[in-house]
Design a protein around this motif. Structure first.
Motif, PDB file in Angstrom:
ATOM      1  N   TRP A  76       0.892  -1.255  -0.034  1.00 13.89           N
ATOM      2  CA  TRP A  76      -0.072  -0.010   0.018  1.00 13.89           C
ATOM      3  C   TRP A  76       1.046   1.251   0.119  1.00 13.89           C
ATOM      4  CZ3 TRP A  76      -2.635   2.153   5.034  1.00 13.89           C
ATOM      5  CH2 TRP A  76      -3.482   3.084   4.935  1.00 13.89           C
ATOM      6  N   ASP A 102      -8.401   0.825   2.092  1.00 11.41           N
ATOM      7  CA  ASP A 102      -9.369   0.562   1.469  1.00 11.41           C
ATOM      8  C   ASP A 102      -9.076  -0.615   0.497  1.00 11.41           C
ATOM      9  OD1 ASP A 102     -12.005  -0.230   0.121  1.00 11.41           O
ATOM     10  OD2 ASP A 102     -12.322   1.748  -0.230  1.00 11.41           O
ATOM     11  N   PRO A 103      -9.171  -1.887   0.602  1.00 13.80           N
ATOM     12  CA  PRO A 103      -8.474  -2.954  -0.253  1.00 13.80           C
ATOM     13  C   PRO A 103      -9.090  -2.557  -1.830  1.00 13.80           C
ATOM     14  CG  PRO A 103      -9.138  -4.185   1.475  1.00 13.80           C
ATOM     15  CD  PRO A 103      -9.780  -2.641   1.855  1.00 13.80           C
ATOM     16  N   ARG A 124      -8.353  -8.746  -3.070  1.00 13.40           N
ATOM     17  CA  ARG A 124      -7.080  -7.945  -2.524  1.00 13.40           C
ATOM     18  C   ARG A 124      -7.328  -8.405  -1.136  1.00 13.40           C
ATOM     19  NH1 ARG A 124      -5.044  -1.831  -2.923  1.00 13.40           N
ATOM     20  NH2 ARG A 124      -2.952  -2.019  -2.084  1.00 13.40           N
ATOM     21  N   SER A 125      -6.217  -8.877  -0.338  1.00 10.84           N
ATOM     22  CA  SER A 125      -6.197  -9.170   1.011  1.00 10.84           C
ATOM     23  C   SER A 125      -6.097  -7.750   1.768  1.00 10.84           C
ATOM     24  CB  SER A 125      -5.122  -9.751   1.519  1.00 10.84           C
ATOM     25  OG  SER A 125      -3.740  -9.063   1.410  1.00 10.84           O
ATOM     26  N   ALA A 126      -6.719  -7.846   3.025  1.00 10.37           N
ATOM     27  CA  ALA A 126      -7.041  -6.860   4.042  1.00 10.37           C
ATOM     28  C   ALA A 126      -5.814  -6.376   4.940  1.00 10.37           C
ATOM     29  CB  ALA A 126      -8.211  -7.279   4.831  1.00 10.37           C
ATOM     30  N   HIS A 127      -4.875  -7.087   4.782  1.00 11.24           N
ATOM     31  CA  HIS A 127      -3.559  -6.905   5.568  1.00 11.24           C
ATOM     32  C   HIS A 127      -2.856  -5.573   4.741  1.00 11.24           C
ATOM     33  CE1 HIS A 127       0.283  -6.549   7.509  1.00 11.24           C
ATOM     34  NE2 HIS A 127       0.141  -7.571   8.330  1.00 11.24           N
ATOM     35  N   PRO A 128      -3.071  -4.004   5.106  1.00 10.46           N
ATOM     36  CA  PRO A 128      -2.509  -3.125   4.703  1.00 10.46           C
ATOM     37  C   PRO A 128      -1.173  -3.308   4.067  1.00 10.46           C
ATOM     38  CG  PRO A 128      -3.816  -2.406   6.520  1.00 10.46           C
ATOM     39  CD  PRO A 128      -3.423  -3.982   6.713  1.00 10.46           C
ATOM     40  N   SER A 170      -0.518  -6.318   1.793  1.00 10.41           N
ATOM     41  CA  SER A 170      -1.584  -6.704   1.094  1.00 10.41           C
ATOM     42  C   SER A 170      -1.156  -7.609  -0.318  1.00 10.41           C
ATOM     43  CB  SER A 170      -2.137  -5.448   0.374  1.00 10.41           C
ATOM     44  OG  SER A 170      -3.348  -5.653  -0.253  1.00 10.41           O
ATOM     45  N   ALA A 220      -8.110 -14.099   1.686  1.00 10.89           N
ATOM     46  CA  ALA A 220      -8.691 -13.848   2.622  1.00 10.89           C
ATOM     47  C   ALA A 220      -8.727 -15.471   3.526  1.00 10.89           C
ATOM     48  CB  ALA A 220     -10.043 -13.307   2.418  1.00 10.89           C
ATOM     49  N   VAL A 235      -7.487   0.992   9.287  1.00  9.38           N
ATOM     50  CA  VAL A 235      -8.493   0.340   8.605  1.00  9.38           C
ATOM     51  C   VAL A 235      -9.677   0.571   8.608  1.00  9.38           C
ATOM     52  CG1 VAL A 235      -6.703  -1.535   8.671  1.00  9.38           C
ATOM     53  CG2 VAL A 235      -8.664  -1.729  10.094  1.00  9.38           C
TER      54      VAL A 235
END
Length: 267
Positions: free
Chosen positions: A58, A84-85, A109-113, A116, A129, A187
């Motif tokens: 990100w 925001d993914p 897209r994964s939610a780990h900033p 990601s 996910a 997040v």
């Protein structure tokens, strides 16, 4: 695009493959149709049942600012955008090609900033996910699920320092003294409000002190160079770039053994 498909097929990319890409567009050179042509060529090779995954991170990640749970001014904290993914731009240092992956209509897209991952394909959502905030690259991460899919690393014009899957080897290697870091990420909660959460993981910038020296190769690059010297991967050309296709499980197993051989019971 037909030439790219022939080159990728000759390299060994085939239907049903799950490939994690590392691409230098500069090395590939000019493409009729631009970078989107390369993306579509890879997707055509893996087919509807296959998958493509890439490490995108990100661009606004506050990793450096909050590393070690360092405090940042309230005004900065309150104005920092939440991850925001669906819309957050990727970290530009990982290559412009990844932005074309992110913008693809089928991308998940994964939610780990900060860690990601983006994926396209039959199992894209399953690949990305969940993505635990305390396991960016290790057990329970998208990389582990890529390994479960018997995935491959597709390196096109990228160096040996760009094999993200080797962070999994660092995470699971049974060696003493591994460095763990913590940091904060903004997040969106279930109501769409920004909240700050704590993330922690093994330090991907240098799992041990000797791999975190400025100007020197980290563990990922050293492992990759030794692995590639064995010749267990496939080599070819995509566009103008030198390309490699690597068995992800094979290089991760090699990486884990490489670390443990050097560091277990070392005086």
């Amino acid at each position: 695009m037909d030439i790219l498909i022939r080159q990728l097929t000759a390299l060994g990319v085939g239907r049903g493959n799950a490939v994690m890409t590392h691409v230098s567009l500069r090395a590939v050179g000019p493409l009729a149709g631009g970078p989107a042509a390369l993306l579509e060529a890879i997707l055509a090779c893996v087919g509807a049942e296959g998958n493509l995954m890439a490490y995108v991170s990100w661009s606004d990640s506050p990793y450096e600012e909050t590393l070690g749970q360092a405090a940042i001014p309230d005004a900065v904290r309150d104005s920092w955008p939440a991850f925001d993914p669906a819309h957050a731009p990727i970290y530009p240092g990982f290559g412009a090609f990844n932005e074309f992956i992110r913008m693809h209509p089928g991308c998940r897209r994964s939610a780990h900033p900060d860690a990601s991952m983006a994926a396209i394909g039959a199992d894209a959502l399953w690949l990305v996910a969940p993505h635990p905030m305390d396991s960016a690259y290790g057990p329970g991460s998208p990389i582990e699920r890529l390994l479960h899919k018997r995935g491959k690393i597709l390196s096109i014009g990228a160096g040996p320092d760009a094999i993200t899957a080797l962070h999994y080897a660092e995470a699971v290697a049974r060696i003493p003294g591994k460095r763990r870091v913590s940091y904060s990420m903004p997040v969106l909660d279930e109501e769409g409000k920004r909240v700050w959460v704590t993330a922690s993981d093994w330090d991907s910038n240098g799992i041990l002190d000797e791999y975190a020296q400025a100007g020197q190769a980290d563990a990922v690059e050293r492992i990759a160079r030794d692995y590639l010297a064995l010749g267990r991967h496939r080599e070819g050309q995509v566009g103008r770039a030198a390309a490699r296709l690597i068995d992800a499980n094979d290089i991760v197993r090699f990486g884990q053994a490489w670390l443990e051989r050097r560091h277990v019971n070392r005086k």
